[in-house]
Design an enzyme around this catalytic site. Structure first.
Site, PDB file in Angstrom:
ATOM      1  N   ASP A  30      53.493  55.401  38.628  1.00 57.83           N
ATOM      2  CA  ASP A  30      54.697  56.227  38.738  1.00 57.83           C
ATOM      3  C   ASP A  30      54.816  56.762  40.161  1.00 57.83           C
ATOM      4  OD1 ASP A  30      53.266  58.908  38.913  1.00 57.83           O
ATOM      5  OD2 ASP A  30      52.542  58.224  36.967  1.00 57.83           O
ATOM      6  N   GLU A  89      38.095  24.578  45.387  1.00 54.96           N
ATOM      7  CA  GLU A  89      38.699  25.882  45.045  1.00 54.96           C
ATOM      8  C   GLU A  89      38.565  26.865  46.208  1.00 54.96           C
ATOM      9  OE1 GLU A  89      38.144  26.030  40.178  1.00 54.96           O
ATOM     10  OE2 GLU A  89      36.429  26.506  41.464  1.00 54.96           O
TER      11      GLU A  89
END
Ligand code: GLA
Length: 725
Positions: A531, A611
Site C-alpha cells: 500500500d 541456464e
C-alpha cells in the site's frame, strides 16, 4: 493551482487537466460541486438542485423550507445525525451520548507547500500547495480541518482531515474518513483489487447497485484480500477512453472503501480507517489526524490514470535513499528454506556473483533457534550453530565476491518458543483471560508500546552494527487478533489497531533515519501490506509469495493500476513452481520478473551451464533497460484476465524514443491464428528498430501492429526493445 473566492465561498483546485471544486452554501455547509476534466473560471454550483423530497428532512434553521436537505445535497465531508442518511465520513459520540456532527465552514487558509502529517505517510515535495478548510460543530466545539494538497503536473489531489476537540468534555471518534467524494451520477462502475495470499490484487469490476458496496480490511494490515486502492469509472471506460477516478489510501492497517449509489442517482465514495474496532477518545484539546488519501481523475481511461499515479508515487511518495537502479538480488528462501549453514549460503553466493547478481539476501532462519516457523521470532541474534562466524564474516565473504549483503527480519512478531517471549509474555497483543489465536504459530508484539519497539530496535541495531548490511526485508506474517493492549485503559482499546500502525511507521522511520544506507523492502507474506503507506518507508515491496510467472502476470497486472513497476519485488524461481507446481520456461520467468525489481530465488548452485548463461543474459538485458521499467510510462496492452491468447504490456520512455514490450502466451493450442500486437504510447512520426533489426513507424506499430510469432509450447514469451532511429 488553488483559487479561493472568499466572497462566494468557492474553493477551486486546478491540476493540469482536472478541476475539483467545493462551495460553502448560505447555511455554511460545505458542498462538493465538481470533480472532473478541467473547467476554468466557473462556479459549478449551478448544477446543484434542491427539491422537496419525501423523507429527506430539513435542518432546524431551514424552518419550513422543505427543499433544503443534507440528504440530497453533495457533501464535501459527510456527517451524522443531521439528516444525511448516506455514508458518513465522521461519527462522533459526545459526553451525553448523542451522536450528532453538524459541521459548518468557519474559514479557510491557503498555505505554501504541501502539508505534512506527523507520524503518517504523505505525498511530499516541492511545488505542492495546501488548502485548509475549517469546519466546526458549534455545540460540541469540535473542529475539523480538511487538508488538500495539489500536485498539478500529476493531476493528483491529496486529502486528510484533522479533528480537534475544543470543547470541555471528551468526545469519542467512531469514524473519521480521509476522503468523501460525491459524484453527480449513479451509473458508475466500481473496480476493486482483491485476492488472497499468493494471489493478490486481481481486479474486480461491477456496476454500482443501489446501496452500499464496500471492501476493506479488519486484519490490522491493508491485507492480501483487498487493496486500499479503488477506481470509480464510467461504465464504458477502458484503458484509453472514459472518465475514471482512482483513489488510494496511504495506510497500512484496517481500512474501508465504500461506494454508495443513492436514491437520486448519485455516487458517494468514502475511504478511510475501517470503523470496526475503531474508537478514539479525544480529551479536551486533543486531536486526531486521519491518514492521507490521494485521488487522480482521468478523462481518457485507466492507462493515463495509472501513469499519473506511477509518476506521483515515484517522484513524490517514495523517499528513496538509494536512487537509481535497485540491485539485482538473490534470495536464499526458496533455495534453502531453514536448512542452511555458512558453506551452503556461500556456495549460493559464489554461484550468483558471476551471473551479475549484486545483492545476496539471507532470508528467514538466521537467528535465535529459528529452525522452522514455530520458534525463534523475537530473538534477534545470530544462530551460531548455523553461522559460527556470525553475520559479520558471512557479509565480508559476500562482499568479497562483489555483492552487497542483506537480511530478512520480522520485527513485529514473537514466537512463544523464544527468549523474548519467556522474558516478556505481557508484550503481545492478547485479550485478558483468553487463549491466543496463533497465526503461522506466532504472536504479535504490542507495537503500540514504546518500550517494546525500543527493545526490538536495540536488538536489531546490534545486528546491523555487527555486519555490513545494506538491505533489509521487513516481513509481517499474520493478521492481528485479540487486539488489546496492556498499556491502555479499557476506554482506549478502540485505538489499538491504529496505534499499532503508528508504531510500525515510527519504527520504520527510525530505521530510515539511523541507517540511511539501508534499502528496506516491505513484505507481508508477499503482498499483504502492499500500500501507499508502506511505500513511503519501503520503496519496494515483495509483490507476492507466488513466483509462478503465469499467476504473476495477473498479480502484477492488477498491482499496476496504482503502483509503479519499480515498487514490485519480482523473482525468478525454480520449476515446478512451489506454489502451484506449474512449469514455465526460464525465459518467461525472466521476462515477467524483469517487469519489477528483478531478483532470483532458487538454488543457483544446481543450474546447468545453459541456464546460467540464460540468467546472465536476462540480468544484462534488465540492466540495459531498467530505466524504462523504473521510469517509463506503463501500458497494459492486454489483460491476463480476459482469456485471450497472450498477455502483453510495455514500458515506454518519457521521450518516446525507446520502449520495452513484453508478451507472454498462454497454454498452447494447435493451429493458432496469425496475431498482431498493436502498441501504444509511441511517437507516430518516429521509426523504431525492433531488437536492433527491421524498423517500423510508430504510426504503423500503433495502428496496424507488430506480427507476433506463432507460439510453440506453453507460456512462451517475447521481449521487444524498440529504439528510435
Ligand atoms: C514470508 C515471505 C517469504 C519468506 C518467508 C520466510 O512468507 O513472504 O518471502 O521470507 O516469509 O519465512
Amino acid at each position: 493551482m488553488i483559487v479561493l473566492d472568499r466572497q462566494r465561498g468557492l474553493f477551486t483546485l486546478h491540476t493540469r487537466s482536472t478541476t475539483y471544486q467545493m462551495k460553502v452554501d448560505d447555511r455554511g455547509v460545505l458542498l462538493h460541486t465538481y470533480y472532473g476534466g478541467r473547467v476554468d473560471g466557473a462556479d459549478l454550483s449551478y448544477l446543484i438542485r434542491e427539491a422537496d423530497r419525501g423523507f429527506s428532512p430539513n435542518p432546524g434553521e431551514a424552518g419550513h423550507c422543505r427543499t433544503y436537505s443534507l440528504d440530497t445535497l453533495p457533501q464535501e465531508y459527510s456527517t451524522c445525525g443531521v439528516g444525511d442518511f448516506r455514508l458518513p465520513s465522521l461519527e462522533l459520540v459526545h459526553a451525553d451520548g448523542s451522536r450528532v456532527a453538524d459541521l459548518r465552514c468557519v474559514g479557510c487558509e491557503l498555505r505554501e507547500g504541501k502539508y505534512a502529517l506527523e507520524g503518517l505517510p504523505a505525498f511530499h515535495g516541492a511545488g505542492g500547495e495546501t488548502l485548509a478548510v475549517f469546519l466546526r460543530d458549534e455545540t460540541a466545539r469540535v473542529e475539523v480541518e480538511l487538508l488538500y494538497g495539489v500536485f498539478e503536473e500529476y493531476d493528483l489531489i491529496t486529502r486528510a482531515a484533522r479533528i480537534v476537540n475544543r470543547g470541555e468534555s471528551a468526545v469519542r471518534l467512531c469514524r473519521a474518513a480521509s476522503l468523501c467524494l460525491d459524484l453527480p451520477r449513479g451509473d458508475l462502475d466500481l473496480i476493486t483489487f482483491d485476492g488472497r495470499h499468493v494471489m493478490e490484487r486481481c481486479p474486480a469490476r461491477a456496476a454500482l447497485r443501489p446501496g452500499v458496496q464496500s471492501v476493506g480490511s479488519v486484519r490490522g494490515t491493508s491485507s492480501h484480500q483487498h487493496n486500499p486502492f479503488v477506481v470509480l469509472c464510467e461504465s464504458d471506460a477502458g484503458e484509453d477512453h472514459g472518465l475514471c477516478w482512482g483513489a488510494m489510501l496511504l495506510y497500512s492497517g484496517n481500512f474501508e472503501a465504500a461506494a454508495e449509489r443513492s436514491q437520486f442517482e448519485r455516487s458517494r465514495l468514502v475511504m478511510g480507517i475501517h470503523p470496526y474496532h475503531f474508537c478514539y477518545t479525544l480529551a479536551p484539546g486533543e486531536g486526531f489526524t486521519t491518514p492521507e488519501a490521494a485521488m487522480v481523475c482521468s478523462a481518457s481511461g485507466f492507462a493515463r490514470m495509472s501513469q499519473l499515479f506511477h509518476r506521483a508515487i515515484r517522484e513524490r511518495l517514495l523517499r528513496d535513499n538509494r536512487p537509481g537502479r535497485k540491485p539485482v538480488l538473490v534470495n536464499s528462501w526458496e533455495a534453502t528454506y531453514f536448512d542452511f549453514d555458512e558453506e551452503k549460503l556461500l556456495a549460493l553466493a559464489r554461484a550468483s556473483a558471476p551471473l551479475g547478481v549484486e545483492l545476496f539476501v539471507l532470508d528467514d532462519g538466521w537467528f535465535g533457534t529459528r529452525n522452522n516457523d514455530r520458534g525463534g521470532l523475537g530473538d534477534w541474534w545470530v544462530n551460531r550453530e548455523k553461522l559460527p562466524g556470525g553475520l559479520g564474516s558471512l557479509a565480508r565473504a559476500v562482499n568479497a565476491l562483489g555483492m552487497e549483503f542483506g537480511l530478512w527480519i520480522e520485527p513485529e512478531m514473537v514466537s512463544e518458543d523464544s527468549r523474548l517471549y519467556r522474558e516478556h509474555p505481557d508484550w503481545v497483543l492478547c485479550a485478558p483471560g483468553r487463549a491466543y489465536t496463533r497465526g503461522r504459530s506466532q504472536l504479535v508484539l504490542d507495537f503500540t508500546r514504546r518500550e517494546v519497539r525500543d527493545d526490538i530496535y536495540g536488538a536489531l541495531g546490534q545486528v546491523l552494527s555487527g555486519a555490513n548490511i545494506t538491505y533489509l526485508k521487513w516481513d509481517m506474517n499474520r493478521s492481528l487478533s485479540e487486539v488489546w493492549s496492556a498499556a491502555l485503559p479499557p476506554e482506549r482499546q478502540g485505538e489499538v489497531f491504529h496505534r499499532y500502525v503508528l508504531g510500525v511507521y515510527d519504527m520504520l522511520e527510525r530505521f530510515r533515519r539511523d541507517y540511511p544506507h539501508i534499502l528496506i523492502e516491505g513484505c507481508s507474506g508477499g503482498g499483504g501490506r502492499f500500500d501507499g503507506g508502506m511505500l513511503y518507508y519501503t520503496p519496494q515491496i515483495w509483490c507476492s509469495d507466488n513466483t509462478d510467472a503465469v499467476d504473476r502476470l495477473r498479480i502484477q497486472y492488477g498491482t499496476s493500476f496504482c503502483y509503479p513497476a519499480c515498487t514490485m519485488g519480482a523473482h525468478v524461481s525454480a520449476v515446478p513452481n512451489e506454489t502451484n507446481r506449474r512449469v514455465t520456461p526460464l525465459e518467461t520467468r525472466g521476462v515477467v520478473a524483469m517487469s519489477g525489481v528483478l531478483g532470483y530465488e532458487m538454488d543457483l548452485t544446481r543450474i546447468t551451464g545453459e541456464e546460467g548463461r540464460a540468467i546472465a543474459g536476462q540480468i544484462r538485458r534488465y540492466k540495459a533497460c531498467w530505466d524504462l521499467v523504473a521510469e517509463g510510462d506503463y501500458y497494459r496492452l492486454s489483460s491476463p484476465f480476459d482469456g485471450g491468447p497472450y498477455t502483453a504490456w510495455a514500458h515506454v520512455a518519457r521521450d518516446r524514443r525507446r520502449a520495452l514490450v513484453s508478451v507472454v502466451t498462454g497454454a498452447t493450442f494447435a493451429a493458432p491464428p496469425f496475431m498482431a500486437l498493436r502498441l501504444k504510447g509511441l511517437d507516430p512520426a518516429l521509426r523504431y528498430r525492433v531488437n536492433g533489426e527491421a524498423a517500423y513507424s510508430g504510426a504503423a506499430l500503433m495502428a496496424a501492429g507488430y506480427p507476433l510469432p506463432m507460439p510453440q509450447g506453453d507460456y512462451q514469451s517475447l521481449q521487444l526493445l524498440l529504439e528510435a532511429e
